[in-house]
Design an enzyme around this catalytic site. Structure first.
Site, mmCIF file in Angstrom:
data_model
loop_
_atom_site.group_PDB
_atom_site.id
_atom_site.type_symbol
_atom_site.label_atom_id
_atom_site.label_comp_id
_atom_site.label_asym_id
_atom_site.label_seq_id
_atom_site.Cartn_x
_atom_site.Cartn_y
_atom_site.Cartn_z
ATOM 1 N N LYS A 22 0.837 -1.208 0.000
ATOM 2 C CA LYS A 22 0.000 0.000 0.000
ATOM 3 C C LYS A 22 0.872 1.259 0.000
ATOM 4 O O LYS A 22 0.623 2.188 -0.773
ATOM 5 C CB LYS A 22 -0.927 -0.039 1.225
ATOM 6 C CG LYS A 22 -1.822 1.167 1.396
ATOM 7 C CD LYS A 22 -3.025 0.864 2.256
ATOM 8 C CE LYS A 22 -2.756 0.763 3.732
ATOM 9 N NZ LYS A 22 -2.563 2.059 4.416
ATOM 10 N N SER A 23 1.880 1.298 0.865
ATOM 11 C CA SER A 23 2.725 2.503 0.957
ATOM 12 C C SER A 23 3.425 2.777 -0.372
ATOM 13 O O SER A 23 3.503 3.928 -0.828
ATOM 14 C CB SER A 23 3.791 2.324 2.048
ATOM 15 O OG SER A 23 3.174 2.196 3.295
ATOM 16 N N ARG A 27 2.841 5.985 -3.273
ATOM 17 C CA ARG A 27 3.976 6.811 -3.697
ATOM 18 C C ARG A 27 4.216 6.690 -5.194
ATOM 19 O O ARG A 27 4.674 7.654 -5.841
ATOM 20 C CB ARG A 27 5.218 6.426 -2.887
ATOM 21 C CG ARG A 27 5.116 6.906 -1.414
ATOM 22 C CD ARG A 27 5.992 6.078 -0.498
ATOM 23 N NE ARG A 27 6.096 6.609 0.865
ATOM 24 C CZ ARG A 27 5.204 6.394 1.845
ATOM 25 N NH1 ARG A 27 4.105 5.678 1.601
ATOM 26 N NH2 ARG A 27 5.395 6.897 3.054
ATOM 27 N N GLY A 95 -5.079 7.809 5.593
ATOM 28 C CA GLY A 95 -4.179 8.767 6.225
ATOM 29 C C GLY A 95 -2.969 9.067 5.347
ATOM 30 O O GLY A 95 -2.516 10.213 5.271
ATOM 31 N N ARG A 123 -8.511 12.042 12.465
ATOM 32 C CA ARG A 123 -7.060 11.827 12.599
ATOM 33 C C ARG A 123 -6.276 13.154 12.651
ATOM 34 O O ARG A 123 -6.631 14.124 11.986
ATOM 35 C CB ARG A 123 -6.577 10.896 11.489
ATOM 36 C CG ARG A 123 -7.202 9.520 11.717
ATOM 37 C CD ARG A 123 -6.774 8.499 10.731
ATOM 38 N NE ARG A 123 -5.378 8.123 10.890
ATOM 39 C CZ ARG A 123 -4.771 7.281 10.068
ATOM 40 N NH1 ARG A 123 -5.434 6.745 9.043
ATOM 41 N NH2 ARG A 123 -3.518 6.962 10.261
ATOM 42 N N GLN A 170 4.854 9.253 7.397
ATOM 43 C CA GLN A 170 3.920 10.132 6.677
ATOM 44 C C GLN A 170 4.355 11.585 6.807
ATOM 45 O O GLN A 170 4.317 12.341 5.834
ATOM 46 C CB GLN A 170 2.497 9.939 7.202
ATOM 47 C CG GLN A 170 1.939 8.573 6.808
ATOM 48 C CD GLN A 170 0.527 8.339 7.303
ATOM 49 O OE1 GLN A 170 -0.024 9.147 8.055
ATOM 50 N NE2 GLN A 170 -0.056 7.228 6.895
ATOM 51 N N ASP A 316 2.224 -0.996 11.956
ATOM 52 C CA ASP A 316 0.903 -1.423 11.476
ATOM 53 C C ASP A 316 0.583 -2.873 11.825
ATOM 54 O O ASP A 316 -0.528 -3.341 11.569
ATOM 55 C CB ASP A 316 0.814 -1.234 9.955
ATOM 56 C CG ASP A 316 0.848 0.237 9.576
ATOM 57 O OD1 ASP A 316 0.552 1.081 10.452
ATOM 58 O OD2 ASP A 316 1.182 0.541 8.425
ATOM 59 N N LYS A 343 -4.515 5.786 14.860
ATOM 60 C CA LYS A 343 -4.585 5.155 13.535
ATOM 61 C C LYS A 343 -6.055 5.139 13.087
ATOM 62 O O LYS A 343 -6.858 5.938 13.561
ATOM 63 C CB LYS A 343 -3.970 3.754 13.599
ATOM 64 C CG LYS A 343 -2.488 3.756 13.966
ATOM 65 C CD LYS A 343 -1.646 4.411 12.893
ATOM 66 C CE LYS A 343 -0.161 4.383 13.226
ATOM 67 N NZ LYS A 343 0.646 5.116 12.260
ATOM 68 N N ARG A 347 -6.080 1.689 18.172
ATOM 69 C CA ARG A 347 -5.770 0.250 18.061
ATOM 70 C C ARG A 347 -5.380 -0.390 19.397
ATOM 71 O O ARG A 347 -5.384 -1.614 19.508
ATOM 72 C CB ARG A 347 -4.676 0.018 17.002
ATOM 73 C CG ARG A 347 -5.210 0.229 15.601
ATOM 74 C CD ARG A 347 -4.180 0.025 14.506
ATOM 75 N NE ARG A 347 -4.837 0.136 13.205
ATOM 76 C CZ ARG A 347 -4.202 0.308 12.046
ATOM 77 N NH1 ARG A 347 -2.879 0.380 12.008
ATOM 78 N NH2 ARG A 347 -4.883 0.386 10.919
HETATM 79 O O1 SPQ Z 1 -2.743 5.361 5.383
HETATM 80 P P1 SPQ Z 1 -3.096 5.075 6.810
HETATM 81 O O2 SPQ Z 1 -4.568 5.089 7.000
HETATM 82 O O3 SPQ Z 1 -2.401 5.976 7.780
HETATM 83 O O4 SPQ Z 1 -2.590 3.567 7.063
HETATM 84 C C1 SPQ Z 1 -1.802 2.895 8.054
HETATM 85 C C2 SPQ Z 1 -2.293 1.389 8.012
HETATM 86 O O5 SPQ Z 1 -2.399 0.714 9.034
HETATM 87 O O6 SPQ Z 1 -2.499 0.932 6.893
HETATM 88 C C3 SPQ Z 1 -1.907 3.480 9.465
HETATM 89 F F1 SPQ Z 1 -3.011 3.407 10.034
HETATM 90 O O7 SPQ Z 1 -0.412 2.848 7.649
HETATM 91 C C4 SPQ Z 1 0.508 3.952 7.695
HETATM 92 C C5 SPQ Z 1 1.573 3.701 8.756
HETATM 93 O O8 SPQ Z 1 1.022 3.520 10.033
HETATM 94 C C6 SPQ Z 1 1.157 4.042 6.331
HETATM 95 C C7 SPQ Z 1 2.406 4.854 6.320
HETATM 96 C C8 SPQ Z 1 2.967 5.301 5.019
HETATM 97 O O9 SPQ Z 1 2.656 4.728 3.962
HETATM 98 O O10 SPQ Z 1 3.801 6.235 5.044
HETATM 99 C C9 SPQ Z 1 3.086 5.176 7.478
HETATM 100 C C10 SPQ Z 1 2.609 4.819 8.825
HETATM 101 O O11 SPQ Z 1 2.027 5.961 9.432
HETATM 102 P P2 SPQ Z 1 2.902 6.981 10.310
HETATM 103 O O12 SPQ Z 1 1.898 7.983 10.827
HETATM 104 O O13 SPQ Z 1 3.513 6.155 11.394
HETATM 105 O O14 SPQ Z 1 3.884 7.587 9.423
#
Ligand code: SPQ
Length: 437
Positions: A22-23, A27, A95, A123, A170, A316, A343, A347
């Site tokens: 997903k990440s 990107r 997010g 959030r 993020q 995650d 999150k 959680r």
């Molecule tokens: O996109 P979203 O909703 O924030 O998704 C989550 C997940 O569990 O799928 C978090 F709830 O993943 C984030 C992760 O926790 C994805 C991510 C990224 O792609 O950069 C980074 C993480 O968040 P953070 O706030 O720790 O940078």
């Protein structure tokens, strides 16, 4: 409303390929859109979150073909080529979309509004809007610092040197994307390593970044050159099957082509410390990201104190790690994970409530949880619309004595659209029901 009914399931087996990361998929769309030339993506995650990212770039004038079986073609418009969208941008549950886009869009010459579903609307966004304001951006949030966000993108951004108050990929990525549009140098310093897909992909697109220790810097005003991206399978999705095969009896699973970027493998390190038998096979590098096939066998787990330095590297995976802890002998203690409270759901609280509902002694703490391993019973669990909570409790069926009902599971489609089919194929007695909310 979608709910899952999971009956006790004795074993997990098979060779599985879970969907794309997903990440990395988010990107790939973002950087492909602002690159010059045509970017080809293979293995793109066709989940609701990444499709939301894709749709907003189409709304800003980027021609994107697909996804068709994971193939996406992005006709990049260059750093200055995005057009003002006709309507506010809707990011659903994601997010990553809203936080990374806030950085990217803060540097545009047009105003834009972004909003999301009920979960996204809760959030925290000040973690990105505060440093962006230091760069000169003008962004409005609600009084609580949550979406909707209004970006009034009219003034030029200036580079900053920003020590991150929380370890967050993020926030780091948001500021690096804003830095592409800023005058001078933007530097971000992390308190602990977090996923580095943005840095790796910027390098792949030919954009120069400087990394030293926990600091990453870039200069604004460069160019991204289109590339081909092969998205590996998502370790965060594979983690459900990794824990499933570990806690089930007489089980073995091979997960193919999974991303094993060291900024993501905290889940493997934690499970190995608990006694799990996990091996990486056929390790290779695909377009700048390490990939392997992961072999997992049934293991007897024991409780541990989870090392704090592994927390951001497994952020995650705690919902499914809590299920592993519930099946382990003895006590598992997690600290330093207060980020879990902001999150898609809280959680810590939601998992503690769910574990207690199926007979496990789980005590939430402000920054973690204390879990005493025991016998999982049946029960009804509320996922609060959080995809990872729903999938974690599905795997609990491999050790439960009775049926587990999981409510509010529609958001599994945000990250793992074929989860139900793959789980059934691997041996979980899982049934999905749809009812009117
Ligand atoms: O996109 P979203 O909703 O924030 O998704 C989550 C997940 O569990 O799928 C978090 F709830 O993943 C984030 C992760 O926790 C994805 C991510 C990224 O792609 O950069 C980074 C993480 O968040 P953070 O706030 O720790 O940078």
């Amino acid at each position: 409303m979608i709910s899952f009914t999971v009956h006790p399931s004795p074993q997990l087996h098979g060779t599985l390929r879970v969907p794309g990361d997903k990440s990395i998929s988010h990107r790939a769309i973002m950087l492909g859109a602002i690159a010059e030339g045509t970017t080809q993506v293979h293995g793109f995650l066709e989940g609701e979150d990444t499709l939301a990212t894709l749709a907003v770039f189409q709304a800003m004038g980027v021609a994107i073909e697909g996804p068709r079986q994971g193939q996406v073609t992005i006709h990049g418009v260059g750093l200055q080529g995005l057009k003002p969208p006709a309507a506010p941008l809707y990011l659903g549950n994601s997010g990553t979309s809203i936080r990374l886009l806030t950085g990217l869009l803060a540097g545009q010459s047009f105003a834009v509004e972004m909003h999301g579903d009920a979960s996204l609307s809760r959030r925290p966004m000040r973690r990105v809007t505060a440093p962006l304001a230091q760069m000169g951006a003008c962004i409005q949030t609600t009084e609580a610092g949550t979406p909707p966000l209004k970006i009034i993108g009219t003034q030029p951004l200036m580079g900053i040197h920003y020590p991150l108050p929380v370890a967050s990929a993020q926030v780091k990525s948001c500021l690096l994307l804003a830095g592409l549009y800023a005058k001078g140098t933007t530097c971000v310093v992390e308190p602990a390593p977090t996923r580095d897909h943005t840095e790796r992909m910027l390098t792949g697109f030919g954009y120069s970044i400087q990394q030293e220790g926990q600091q990453v810097c870039l200069q604004g005003g460069g160019k991204l050159r289109a590339m081909t991206i092969d998205v590996p399978a998502d370790l965060s999705s594979a983690a459900f099957f990794i824990v499933g095969a570990t806690i089930a009896n007489n089980s073995q699973v091979l997960l193919q082509h999974v991303g094993i970027n060291p900024t993501r493998t905290g889940v493997i390190d934690i499970l190995r410390l608990m006694g799990a038998k996990i091996t990486f096979q056929n390790q290779r590098d695909i377009g700048g990201e390490p990939v392997a096939d992961i072999l997992v066998q049934s293991s007897s787990l024991h409780g541990i104190e989870i090392p704090r330095e592994l927390v951001p590297l497994a952020i995650d995976e705690f919902p499914i790690l809590f299920i592993a802890a519930a099946c382990a002998k003895g006590k598992t203690v997690l600290t330093g994970a207060e980020e879990l409270r902001v999150k898609e759901s809280d959680r810590i609280q939601v998992m503690a409530d769910g574990l207690q509902a199926v007979g496990i002694d789980a005590q939430p703490t402000p920054d973690g949880m204390i879990i005493h391993g025991g016998q999982l019973a049946g029960g009804t669990v509320k996922s609060h619309g959080d995809h990872r909570i729903a999938m974690a409790f599905t795997m609990a069926a491999l050790r439960a004595t009775d049926t587990i009902m999981i409510e509010d599971c529609a958001n599994v489609a945000t990250s793992f659209p074929n989860f139900v089919q793959l789980a059934q194929q691997a041996g979980i007695n899982l049934y999905q029901q749809e009812s009117k909310a």
